[in-house]
Design an enzyme around this catalytic site. Structure first.
Site, PDB file in Angstrom:
ATOM      1  N   CYS A  41      11.941  78.416  76.933  1.00  0.00           N
ATOM      2  CA  CYS A  41      11.343  77.715  78.083  1.00  0.00           C
ATOM      3  C   CYS A  41      10.500  78.638  78.963  1.00  0.00           C
ATOM      4  CB  CYS A  41      12.427  77.031  78.911  1.00  0.00           C
ATOM      5  SG  CYS A  41      13.350  75.814  77.973  1.00  0.00           S
TER       6      CYS A  41
ATOM      7  N   HIS B 207       8.810  75.402  85.644  1.00  0.00           N
ATOM      8  CA  HIS B 207       9.285  74.857  84.369  1.00  0.00           C
ATOM      9  C   HIS B 207      10.145  73.645  84.689  1.00  0.00           C
ATOM     10  CE1 HIS B 207      11.221  74.144  80.675  1.00  0.00           C
ATOM     11  NE2 HIS B 207      12.395  74.637  81.052  1.00  0.00           N
TER      12      HIS B 207
ATOM     13  N   ASN C 154      12.366  67.923  79.441  1.00  0.00           N
ATOM     14  CA  ASN C 154      12.126  69.367  79.309  1.00  0.00           C
ATOM     15  C   ASN C 154      11.340  69.617  78.024  1.00  0.00           C
ATOM     16  OD1 ASN C 154      12.286  72.116  78.887  1.00  0.00           O
ATOM     17  ND2 ASN C 154      14.448  72.288  79.419  1.00  0.00           N
TER      18      ASN C 154
HETATM   19  N1  ACO Z   1      25.819  60.946  79.183  1.00  0.00           N
HETATM   20  C1  ACO Z   1      27.008  60.675  79.724  1.00  0.00           C
HETATM   21  N2  ACO Z   1      27.953  61.611  79.909  1.00  0.00           N
HETATM   22  C2  ACO Z   1      27.661  62.863  79.520  1.00  0.00           C
HETATM   23  C3  ACO Z   1      26.432  63.203  78.939  1.00  0.00           C
HETATM   24  C4  ACO Z   1      25.497  62.182  78.768  1.00  0.00           C
HETATM   25  N3  ACO Z   1      24.282  62.410  78.239  1.00  0.00           N
HETATM   26  N4  ACO Z   1      26.434  64.527  78.664  1.00  0.00           N
HETATM   27  C5  ACO Z   1      27.625  65.001  79.059  1.00  0.00           C
HETATM   28  N5  ACO Z   1      28.369  64.001  79.583  1.00  0.00           N
HETATM   29  C6  ACO Z   1      29.714  64.053  80.111  1.00  0.00           C
HETATM   30  C7  ACO Z   1      30.497  65.238  79.601  1.00  0.00           C
HETATM   31  O1  ACO Z   1      31.063  64.938  78.348  1.00  0.00           O
HETATM   32  C8  ACO Z   1      31.528  65.396  80.674  1.00  0.00           C
HETATM   33  O2  ACO Z   1      32.540  64.428  80.476  1.00  0.00           O
HETATM   34  P1  ACO Z   1      34.082  64.800  80.743  1.00  0.00           P
HETATM   35  O3  ACO Z   1      34.152  65.105  82.215  1.00  0.00           O
HETATM   36  O4  ACO Z   1      34.782  63.555  80.343  1.00  0.00           O
HETATM   37  O5  ACO Z   1      34.354  65.981  79.874  1.00  0.00           O
HETATM   38  C9  ACO Z   1      30.789  64.999  81.957  1.00  0.00           C
HETATM   39  O6  ACO Z   1      29.634  64.242  81.529  1.00  0.00           O
HETATM   40  C10 ACO Z   1      30.331  66.177  82.778  1.00  0.00           C
HETATM   41  O7  ACO Z   1      29.700  67.071  81.884  1.00  0.00           O
HETATM   42  P2  ACO Z   1      29.153  68.449  82.377  1.00  0.00           P
HETATM   43  O8  ACO Z   1      28.551  69.195  81.219  1.00  0.00           O
HETATM   44  O9  ACO Z   1      30.186  69.125  83.212  1.00  0.00           O
HETATM   45  O10 ACO Z   1      27.985  67.916  83.320  1.00  0.00           O
HETATM   46  P3  ACO Z   1      27.095  68.708  84.325  1.00  0.00           P
HETATM   47  O11 ACO Z   1      27.261  68.203  85.677  1.00  0.00           O
HETATM   48  O12 ACO Z   1      27.183  70.209  84.129  1.00  0.00           O
HETATM   49  O13 ACO Z   1      25.633  68.273  83.852  1.00  0.00           O
HETATM   50  C11 ACO Z   1      23.787  69.098  82.590  1.00  0.00           C
HETATM   51  C12 ACO Z   1      25.204  68.573  82.541  1.00  0.00           C
HETATM   52  C13 ACO Z   1      22.862  68.018  83.067  1.00  0.00           C
HETATM   53  C14 ACO Z   1      23.383  69.524  81.180  1.00  0.00           C
HETATM   54  C15 ACO Z   1      23.713  70.311  83.565  1.00  0.00           C
HETATM   55  O14 ACO Z   1      24.746  71.217  83.299  1.00  0.00           O
HETATM   56  C16 ACO Z   1      22.402  70.993  83.494  1.00  0.00           C
HETATM   57  O15 ACO Z   1      21.378  70.441  83.835  1.00  0.00           O
HETATM   58  N6  ACO Z   1      22.358  72.271  83.093  1.00  0.00           N
HETATM   59  C17 ACO Z   1      21.141  72.975  82.940  1.00  0.00           C
HETATM   60  C18 ACO Z   1      20.748  72.876  81.516  1.00  0.00           C
HETATM   61  C19 ACO Z   1      19.276  72.918  81.270  1.00  0.00           C
HETATM   62  O16 ACO Z   1      18.457  72.561  82.069  1.00  0.00           O
HETATM   63  N7  ACO Z   1      18.945  73.360  80.064  1.00  0.00           N
HETATM   64  C20 ACO Z   1      17.612  73.345  79.616  1.00  0.00           C
HETATM   65  C21 ACO Z   1      17.226  74.588  78.967  1.00  0.00           C
HETATM   66  S1  ACO Z   1      17.279  75.950  80.057  1.00  0.00           S
HETATM   67  C22 ACO Z   1      16.122  75.662  81.161  1.00  0.00           C
HETATM   68  O17 ACO Z   1      15.154  75.072  80.821  1.00  0.00           O
HETATM   69  C23 ACO Z   1      16.306  76.173  82.534  1.00  0.00           C
END
Ligand code: ACO
Length: 332
Positions: free
Chosen positions: A114, A259, A289
């Site tokens: 990214c 980004h 993204n």
């Molecule tokens: N739909 C519904 N529920 C979901 C989904 C989905 N698509 N994905 C995960 N969940 C559930 C999980 O299973 C979990 O359930 P549980 O509590 O029963 O175990 C719950 O939602 C919470 O999951 P978390 O992973 O703790 O959710 P979080 O609040 O951390 O959000 C997310 C996840 C959106 C991926 C966040 O961590 C994030 O945005 N991280 C940054 C990642 C990113 O941007 N990566 C891109 C590449 S790097 C970059 O470009 C900067």
């Protein structure tokens, strides 16, 4: 005397096919409400069968070259930032080079996931400043949909396909000036670039395949919370590093072109800078993204709709797998 590189054109391309969150929720256990609430993403574009990263890259590059009002024959360096090349080799950049009709110089890919576009900006700027290239096409292009595990709801909802490009050209020679000197940050062009990486965090975001390890392409794997935490911290520090290097304050920034990973990460960076939301170019809601393509896609949108004007100070920043992160400051 020194040379500054100026961005003289931009262009972008998104595949036709749009997949909404509603459509995704028919394929995996997710909802529009969850995706929008956690990420701000409402839809993403997906490349058609047989539509390759090089096809997206070529269209974006052609538009950037037309916008710059130059011909491909003038281009002496083509850099393609991508994590999803057409093939392991040759570099996808060489395919685009030939299809553009570029016969001079060199073309190569760079890989910083990214952060690819800001890495490419630094490389392009340094080639120009060193006098090794005069006119550079820099492209960020991805077909991330091809490396997603479409059964993993925690990653497949986050990404989309697309491409964006800029043309950089060596500007007039200007007098040397040291940081902090009055006027050193005036004038058009790339004012500075800043890159970092930390391989100790490889396991937060990676693809579980590759030619040397598994001889398969593999799929994206991510510790979402870990990536989120590092993104918020690293992006805040890189924007401060960039402003300090140029003797500028946050209020000097006209546009933050970040980004586009997640609306919550964008909001956090803007808040830390004290920048109002209307100074942040946001496309993550419509593009998701697109990795290395997201900054030039956002930049092109804001240039074409008239938000970015000549003389504006633009701060671009990104973080991605590696982890890698970086920023570039440009006077439009
Ligand atoms: N739909 C519904 N529920 C979901 C989904 C989905 N698509 N994905 C995960 N969940 C559930 C999980 O299973 C979990 O359930 P549980 O509590 O029963 O175990 C719950 O939602 C919470 O999951 P978390 O992973 O703790 O959710 P979080 O609040 O951390 O959000 C997310 C996840 C959106 C991926 C966040 O961590 C994030 O945005 N991280 C940054 C990642 C990113 O941007 N990566 C891109 C590449 S790097 C970059 O470009 C900067």
């Amino acid at each position: 005397m020194r040379i500054r590189s100026e961005i003289i054109g931009c262009g972008s391309y998104l595949p036709e096919r749009v997949m909404s969150n509603a459509e995704l929720s028919t394929m995996i256990d997710t909802t529009d409400e969850w995706i929008v609430g956690r990420t701000g993403i409402k839809q993403r574009h997906l490349a058609a069968d047989g539509e390759l990263t090089s096809d997206l890259a070529l269209k974006a590059a052609e538009r950037a070259i037309a916008h710059a009002g130059i011909s491909a024959a003038e281009v002496d360096l083509l850099i393609l930032a991508t994590t999803t090349p057409d093939n392991t080799f040759p570099a996808t950049a060489t395919k685009v080079q030939t299809k553009l009709g570029m016969t001079n110089g060199a073309a190569f890919d760079i890989q910083a996931v990214c952060s690819g576009f800001v890495y490419g900006l630094a490389v392009a700027d340094n080639f120009i400043k060193a006098g090794q290239a005069k006119t550079v096409v820099l492209i960020g292009a991805e077909t991330f949909s091809r490396i997603l595990d479409w059964e993993d709801r925690s990653t497949c909802v986050l990404f989309g396909d697309g491409a964006g490009a800029v043309v950089l050209r060596a500007g007039e020679k200007i007098p040397d000036a040291s940081p902090g000197e009055v006027g050193h940050n005036r004038g058009r062009g790339v004012l500075s670039t800043h890159l970092h990486s930390d391989g100790a965090t490889n396991d937060l975001l990676y693809v579980d395949g590759g030619p040397s390890s598994t001889q398969t392409v593999g799929h994206v794997r991510m510790d979402g919370k870990g990536v989120f935490r590092h993104a918020v911290a690293n992006l805040a520090s890189i924007v401060i590093e960039t402003l300090e290097a140029n003797g500028l304050a946050p209020e000097d920034i006209d546009w933050l072109v970040p980004h586009q990973a997640n609306k919550r990460i964008l909001d956090s960076t803007a808040r830390k800078l004290g920048l109002p939301n209307d100074k942040v170019v946001v496309t993550v809601d419509r593009h998701a993204n697109t990795s290395a393509a997201s900054i030039p896609l956002a930049l092109d949108e804001a240039v074409r709709d008239g938000r970015i004007k000549q003389g504006d100070l633009i701060l671009m920043e990104a973080m991605g797998g590696g982890l890698t992160w970086g920023a570039g400051l440009v006077r439009w």
